[in-house]
Design a protein around this motif. Structure first.
Motif, PDB file in Angstrom:
ATOM      1  N   VAL A 240     -15.817  17.197   6.269  1.00 55.36           N
ATOM      2  CA  VAL A 240     -14.718  18.120   6.022  1.00 55.36           C
ATOM      3  C   VAL A 240     -15.164  19.268   5.119  1.00 55.36           C
ATOM      4  CG1 VAL A 240     -12.418  18.361   4.995  1.00 55.36           C
ATOM      5  CG2 VAL A 240     -12.975  16.320   6.304  1.00 55.36           C
ATOM      6  N   LEU A 241     -15.942  18.945   4.081  1.00 53.64           N
ATOM      7  CA  LEU A 241     -16.258  19.962   3.073  1.00 53.64           C
ATOM      8  C   LEU A 241     -17.490  19.559   2.282  1.00 53.64           C
ATOM      9  CD1 LEU A 241     -14.965  22.580   1.795  1.00 53.64           C
ATOM     10  CD2 LEU A 241     -13.907  21.069   0.137  1.00 53.64           C
ATOM     11  N   LYS A 242     -18.219  20.559   1.787  1.00 52.57           N
ATOM     12  CA  LYS A 242     -19.306  20.338   0.840  1.00 52.57           C
ATOM     13  C   LYS A 242     -18.991  21.105  -0.432  1.00 52.57           C
ATOM     14  CE  LYS A 242     -23.023  19.475   4.180  1.00 52.57           C
ATOM     15  NZ  LYS A 242     -24.303  19.965   4.706  1.00 52.57           N
ATOM     16  N   LEU A 243     -19.175  20.461  -1.570  1.00 50.46           N
ATOM     17  CA  LEU A 243     -18.871  21.061  -2.872  1.00 50.46           C
ATOM     18  C   LEU A 243     -20.125  21.054  -3.739  1.00 50.46           C
ATOM     19  CD1 LEU A 243     -15.491  19.199  -3.478  1.00 50.46           C
ATOM     20  CD2 LEU A 243     -15.740  21.600  -2.889  1.00 50.46           C
ATOM     21  N   PRO A 244     -20.178  21.894  -4.775  1.00 50.65           N
ATOM     22  CA  PRO A 244     -21.355  21.886  -5.664  1.00 50.65           C
ATOM     23  C   PRO A 244     -21.472  20.562  -6.409  1.00 50.65           C
ATOM     24  CG  PRO A 244     -19.610  23.291  -6.546  1.00 50.65           C
ATOM     25  CD  PRO A 244     -19.200  22.932  -5.159  1.00 50.65           C
ATOM     26  N   ILE A 245     -22.674  20.061  -6.532  1.00 47.65           N
ATOM     27  CA  ILE A 245     -22.904  18.748  -7.134  1.00 47.65           C
ATOM     28  C   ILE A 245     -22.478  18.710  -8.599  1.00 47.65           C
ATOM     29  CG2 ILE A 245     -25.282  19.229  -7.846  1.00 47.65           C
ATOM     30  CD1 ILE A 245     -23.899  15.924  -6.355  1.00 47.65           C
ATOM     31  N   LYS A 246     -22.426  19.883  -9.274  1.00 51.56           N
ATOM     32  CA  LYS A 246     -22.113  19.881 -10.701  1.00 51.56           C
ATOM     33  C   LYS A 246     -20.664  19.494 -10.993  1.00 51.56           C
ATOM     34  CE  LYS A 246     -21.570  24.949 -10.764  1.00 51.56           C
ATOM     35  NZ  LYS A 246     -22.130  26.193 -11.312  1.00 51.56           N
ATOM     36  N   ILE A 247     -19.792  19.455  -9.979  1.00 54.55           N
ATOM     37  CA  ILE A 247     -18.409  19.037 -10.242  1.00 54.55           C
ATOM     38  C   ILE A 247     -18.144  17.586  -9.823  1.00 54.55           C
ATOM     39  CG2 ILE A 247     -17.549  21.387 -10.033  1.00 54.55           C
ATOM     40  CD1 ILE A 247     -16.326  20.556  -7.323  1.00 54.55           C
ATOM     41  N   LYS A 248     -19.216  16.844  -9.481  1.00 54.59           N
ATOM     42  CA  LYS A 248     -19.008  15.470  -8.999  1.00 54.59           C
ATOM     43  C   LYS A 248     -18.356  14.594 -10.070  1.00 54.59           C
ATOM     44  CE  LYS A 248     -23.505  13.599 -10.361  1.00 54.59           C
ATOM     45  NZ  LYS A 248     -24.719  12.901  -9.970  1.00 54.59           N
ATOM     46  N   ASN A 249     -18.806  14.717 -11.329  1.00 58.64           N
ATOM     47  CA  ASN A 249     -18.237  13.871 -12.387  1.00 58.64           C
ATOM     48  C   ASN A 249     -16.776  14.219 -12.654  1.00 58.64           C
ATOM     49  OD1 ASN A 249     -20.634  12.494 -12.696  1.00 58.64           O
ATOM     50  ND2 ASN A 249     -21.356  13.760 -14.401  1.00 58.64           N
ATOM     51  N   ALA A 250     -16.450  15.509 -12.564  1.00 56.63           N
ATOM     52  CA  ALA A 250     -15.062  15.927 -12.790  1.00 56.63           C
ATOM     53  C   ALA A 250     -14.143  15.360 -11.705  1.00 56.63           C
ATOM     54  CB  ALA A 250     -14.971  17.453 -12.823  1.00 56.63           C
ATOM     55  N   ILE A 251     -14.593  15.431 -10.446  1.00 57.76           N
ATOM     56  CA  ILE A 251     -13.780  14.896  -9.341  1.00 57.76           C
ATOM     57  C   ILE A 251     -13.648  13.388  -9.453  1.00 57.76           C
ATOM     58  CG2 ILE A 251     -13.809  14.465  -6.850  1.00 57.76           C
ATOM     59  CD1 ILE A 251     -14.690  17.268  -6.410  1.00 57.76           C
ATOM     60  N   THR A 252     -14.766  12.694  -9.740  1.00 57.10           N
ATOM     61  CA  THR A 252     -14.727  11.236  -9.872  1.00 57.10           C
ATOM     62  C   THR A 252     -13.821  10.831 -11.026  1.00 57.10           C
ATOM     63  OG1 THR A 252     -16.993  11.110  -9.029  1.00 57.10           O
ATOM     64  CG2 THR A 252     -16.139   9.164 -10.135  1.00 57.10           C
ATOM     65  N   SER A 253     -13.905  11.534 -12.149  1.00 58.54           N
ATOM     66  CA  SER A 253     -13.050  11.223 -13.300  1.00 58.54           C
ATOM     67  C   SER A 253     -11.577  11.411 -12.959  1.00 58.54           C
ATOM     68  CB  SER A 253     -13.420  12.106 -14.497  1.00 58.54           C
ATOM     69  OG  SER A 253     -14.713  11.811 -14.958  1.00 58.54           O
ATOM     70  N   ARG A 254     -11.280  12.478 -12.235  1.00 57.42           N
ATOM     71  CA  ARG A 254      -9.886  12.721 -11.846  1.00 57.42           C
ATOM     72  C   ARG A 254      -9.353  11.575 -10.979  1.00 57.42           C
ATOM     73  NH1 ARG A 254      -4.936  14.101 -12.978  1.00 57.42           N
ATOM     74  NH2 ARG A 254      -3.737  14.640 -11.128  1.00 57.42           N
ATOM     75  N   VAL A 255     -10.152  11.148  -9.997  1.00 57.51           N
ATOM     76  CA  VAL A 255      -9.739  10.037  -9.133  1.00 57.51           C
ATOM     77  C   VAL A 255      -9.565   8.760  -9.950  1.00 57.51           C
ATOM     78  CG1 VAL A 255     -10.436   8.562  -7.197  1.00 57.51           C
ATOM     79  CG2 VAL A 255     -10.792  11.027  -7.059  1.00 57.51           C
ATOM     80  N   LYS A 256     -10.474   8.537 -10.917  1.00 62.13           N
ATOM     81  CA  LYS A 256     -10.377   7.336 -11.755  1.00 62.13           C
ATOM     82  C   LYS A 256      -9.122   7.353 -12.618  1.00 62.13           C
ATOM     83  CE  LYS A 256     -15.252   6.021 -12.192  1.00 62.13           C
ATOM     84  NZ  LYS A 256     -16.375   5.859 -13.140  1.00 62.13           N
ATOM     85  N   ILE A 257      -8.787   8.511 -13.148  1.00 60.78           N
ATOM     86  CA  ILE A 257      -7.564   8.623 -13.955  1.00 60.78           C
ATOM     87  C   ILE A 257      -6.351   8.284 -13.104  1.00 60.78           C
ATOM     88  CG2 ILE A 257      -6.024  10.289 -15.085  1.00 60.78           C
ATOM     89  CD1 ILE A 257      -8.580  11.688 -16.120  1.00 60.78           C
ATOM     90  N   MET A 258      -6.304   8.823 -11.899  1.00 59.41           N
ATOM     91  CA  MET A 258      -5.166   8.575 -11.011  1.00 59.41           C
ATOM     92  C   MET A 258      -5.052   7.104 -10.618  1.00 59.41           C
ATOM     93  SD  MET A 258      -5.645  11.920  -8.551  1.00 59.41           S
ATOM     94  CE  MET A 258      -4.181  11.693  -7.543  1.00 59.41           C
ATOM     95  N   SER A 259      -6.192   6.418 -10.522  1.00 62.34           N
ATOM     96  CA  SER A 259      -6.179   5.012 -10.084  1.00 62.34           C
ATOM     97  C   SER A 259      -6.356   4.026 -11.242  1.00 62.34           C
ATOM     98  CB  SER A 259      -7.261   4.789  -9.025  1.00 62.34           C
ATOM     99  OG  SER A 259      -8.502   5.318  -9.441  1.00 62.34           O
ATOM    100  N   HIS A 260      -6.207   4.519 -12.484  1.00 64.02           N
ATOM    101  CA  HIS A 260      -6.239   3.667 -13.686  1.00 64.02           C
ATOM    102  C   HIS A 260      -7.559   2.906 -13.840  1.00 64.02           C
ATOM    103  CE1 HIS A 260      -1.986   4.575 -13.771  1.00 64.02           C
ATOM    104  NE2 HIS A 260      -1.815   3.997 -12.608  1.00 64.02           N
ATOM    105  N   LEU A 261      -8.675   3.585 -13.589  1.00 61.86           N
ATOM    106  CA  LEU A 261      -9.995   2.967 -13.771  1.00 61.86           C
ATOM    107  C   LEU A 261     -10.632   3.495 -15.048  1.00 61.86           C
ATOM    108  CD1 LEU A 261     -11.362   3.174 -10.100  1.00 61.86           C
ATOM    109  CD2 LEU A 261     -10.214   1.258 -11.211  1.00 61.86           C
ATOM    110  N   ASP A 262     -11.716   2.869 -15.460  1.00 62.01           N
ATOM    111  CA  ASP A 262     -12.433   3.246 -16.680  1.00 62.01           C
ATOM    112  C   ASP A 262     -13.351   4.427 -16.370  1.00 62.01           C
ATOM    113  OD1 ASP A 262     -13.890   3.481 -19.001  1.00 62.01           O
ATOM    114  OD2 ASP A 262     -14.604   1.404 -19.034  1.00 62.01           O
TER     115      ASP A 262
END
Length: 583
Positions: A240-262
């Motif tokens: 669907v899409l390719k994004l710059p690798i430098k935002i991977k931690n920000a995206i992963t953190s956002r998903v973790k916050i939404m799903s109540h993960l550490d």
């Protein structure tokens, strides 16, 4: 530069339509490899085809109306939905808006990647019109602001294509998704720092776009240079899409916050859940799994939309006799019913369909699931948590002290669970469960290999159902297709059936994302364990012998079920070959 699938297809179609010769196509392909341009553009440059002929052909072939841009006024407010570079790269331009739909003019309607990118960028349903490439180029230069036309990011200059810059995210996402609410979300103000606003919008956009695209899974995958987003639609993964690798931690953190993960734990796998509320009456769950990989954490989200859950057994794809056999087994007071197939083959949906039919005020139904995918009123559902000792086996033991009538076990994984399930079926309970085997007969062998005695298997199991999911032909672009007799004989059609069969295929249209398929249908292999089969089980017969006898007794195999769907015009031969084995 290699020729893409879409471009190769265009050349083959033009050749088949006798608009160009094989020599002209080969010449154009050679030039295309040197110049890196679209095949249609190269053919026009060489004079092998006229612009009018090409547009007429593409319009007819892809069921996309032709449009003369010089006679059409472009709605300039729509240009913000598609960046200049995207429009220039794919030779397309937005022309008008119709509710939640966006009409675009494009030079090459066979370019599925371009259409998918525009669908993601705009968050809208795309309708395709064909226009001359020269007219599109002229319109892009005329309508896009000059500052947009000259803006090229550092990544583009370095030759890194299809990568979105962080500063472009607000522009890319388009309008805010105001109708999305996160249920019981906990925010961490420091987690995303200065990238919070665009990252929140981007993640919401990825989730919303997946819902609109009928995706069953979202894959967020880091590599050395980019972050790739893929959706699984109708069982097939699509980029669907390719994004710059430098935002991977920000995206992963956002998903973790939404799903109540550490968010601080990046070395171990984690599992969580996101609940999204759409409007007042629709809630969608995302089952989230994170996994550390070489280049960072991979995130996979499974979409669970109860509003799309089909629980009517008559609409799942059963033929008349298999449905009768399955319903007859479900209505029995005790015994074991097993549903088998690979992950993602619809086993849980079939079990839930059976339970919904059995769910009555006078019946105590208990389920042990990992995870609980959908909640149902009137059914007692237990979420397995192996880390604290709440396993399938321990849950089953507790169930037997809860006065159950019907028990569902999410999956039989080991001897202990299998043994308790078999004993439950022999002591007056109806037990439903799943196993991972290739077909119904081999399930018997799987149980005996686990350590269950053949006499217990023959006494407890009353029916085994194997299933697969095949993609359905898109009704909007469905056309008759000629298939050779050799191919039909190879898949399993008998000579007498070949004379009467009519095969169909989807040509690809905006409704089906140019894939030719929309939606899925289940293929079933239903094997009631009759007396003749019980005798074979007691004798320790092989899976092949059990299958041969089951077919003699009237069982239709998965391949035969698929052939029936092809004859009904529901799916294609290619799809049946993809999901079933030879009998």
């Amino acid at each position: 530069m290699s020729v893409s699938v879409g471009v190769s297809l265009l050349g083959q179609l033009l050749l088949k339509a006798k608009l160009i010769t094989e020599e002209q196509l080969n010449e154009a392909l050679r030039m295309q490899r040197l110049e890196g341009k679209r095949l249609g553009s190269v053919l026009l440059k060489l004079g092998h085809i006229t612009e009018e002929s090409l547009i007429t052909f593409l319009s007819r072939q892809y069921n996309a109306p032709a449009i003369n841009l010089s006679d059409h006024k472009i709605d300039t407010s729509l240009l913000k939905l598609i960046p200049y570079e995207t429009a220039k790269k794919y030779q397309l331009i937005p022309i008008s808006k119709d509710g939640a739909g966006l009409r675009i003019a494009i030079a090459d309607p066979s370019n599925n990647l371009a259409i998918d990118d525009v669908r993601f960028l705009s968050g809208m349903k795309i309708s395709v019109h064909v226009a001359a490439e020269s007219a599109i180029t002229e319109a892009i230069e005329k309508y896009y602001p000059k500052k947009e036309a000259v803006k090229v990011s550092a990544h583009r200059k370095a030759g890194k294509k299809d990568v979105m810059e962080i500063e472009d995210l607000d522009k890319v996402i388009g309008s805010a998704l105001e109708d999305i609410a996160i249920v019981e979300e906990k925010e961490d103000a420091d987690a995303l720092k200065e990238t919070d606003a665009p990252i929140v919008k981007l993640v919401n956009s990825i989730l919303m776009n997946a819902i609109n695209s009928r995706a069953s899974d979202i894959h967020i995958e880091p590599s050395e240079e980019t972050l790739r987003i893929r959706y699984r639609i109708d069982g097939v993964l699509s980029p669907v899409l390719k994004l710059p690798i430098k935002i991977k931690n920000a995206i992963t953190s956002r998903v973790k916050i939404m799903s109540h993960l550490d968010i601080s734990e990046r070395r171990l796998p984690q599992d969580g859940r996101i609940k999204l509320k759409l409007g007042d009456d629709r809630q969608i769950d995302f089952r989230v799994s994170t996994l550390p990989t070489l280049f960072g954490e991979k995130v996979v989200m499974r979409l669970l939309d109860k509003s799309n859950l089909q629980l009517d057994l008559t609409r799942l794809g059963f033929d008349e006799k298999p449905l009768h056999d399955f319903l007859e087994a479900v209505e029995k007071p005790y015994g074991m019913i097993l549903v088998t197939g690979p992950t993602g083959s619809g086993k849980t949906t079939t079990l839930y369909s059976a339970l919904s039919q059995l769910n009555k005020p006078g019946v105590n139904i208990m389920t042990a699931e990992d995870p609980v995918e959908y909640n149902f009123f009137g059914i007692n559902q237990v979420q397995i948590k192996e880390e604290i000792g709440l396993t399938f086996a321990s849950s089953l033991r507790s169930f037997l002290r809860q006065d159950p009538d019907i028990i569902m076990v999410g999956e039989i994984r080991d001897f202990e669970t299998a043994e308790i399930a078999v004993k439950s079926a022999l002591t007056g309970h109806l037990v439903l469960s799943t196993l991972h085997t290739n077909d119904a007969p081999s399930t018997i062998i799987r149980l005996t290999n686990m350590g269950i005695e053949p006499f217990l298997v023959s006494s407890s199991v009353i029916l085994i159902l194997a299933q697969r999911l095949a993609r359905k032909i898109c009704e909007n672009c469905k056309e008759k297709q000629e298939i050779s007799e050799t191919a039909l004989l190879k898949i399993g059609f008998t000579p007498d059936k070949i004379k009467e069969i009519k095969c169909y295929a989807g040509m690809g249209c905006p409704e089906c994302n140019r894939s030719g398929y929309k939606g899925r249908i289940a293929l079933y292999e239903v094997m009631p364990v009759k007396d003749e089969l019980k005798e074979l089980i007691l004798q320790g017969a092989s899976g092949a012998d059990i299958k041969k006898e089951a077919v003699r007794l009237g069982m239709s195999t998965l391949r035969q079920s698929g052939i029936k769907k092809v004859m009904d015009g529901v799916t294609t031969i290619e799809e049946i070959l993809r999901v079933t084995f030879e009998d």
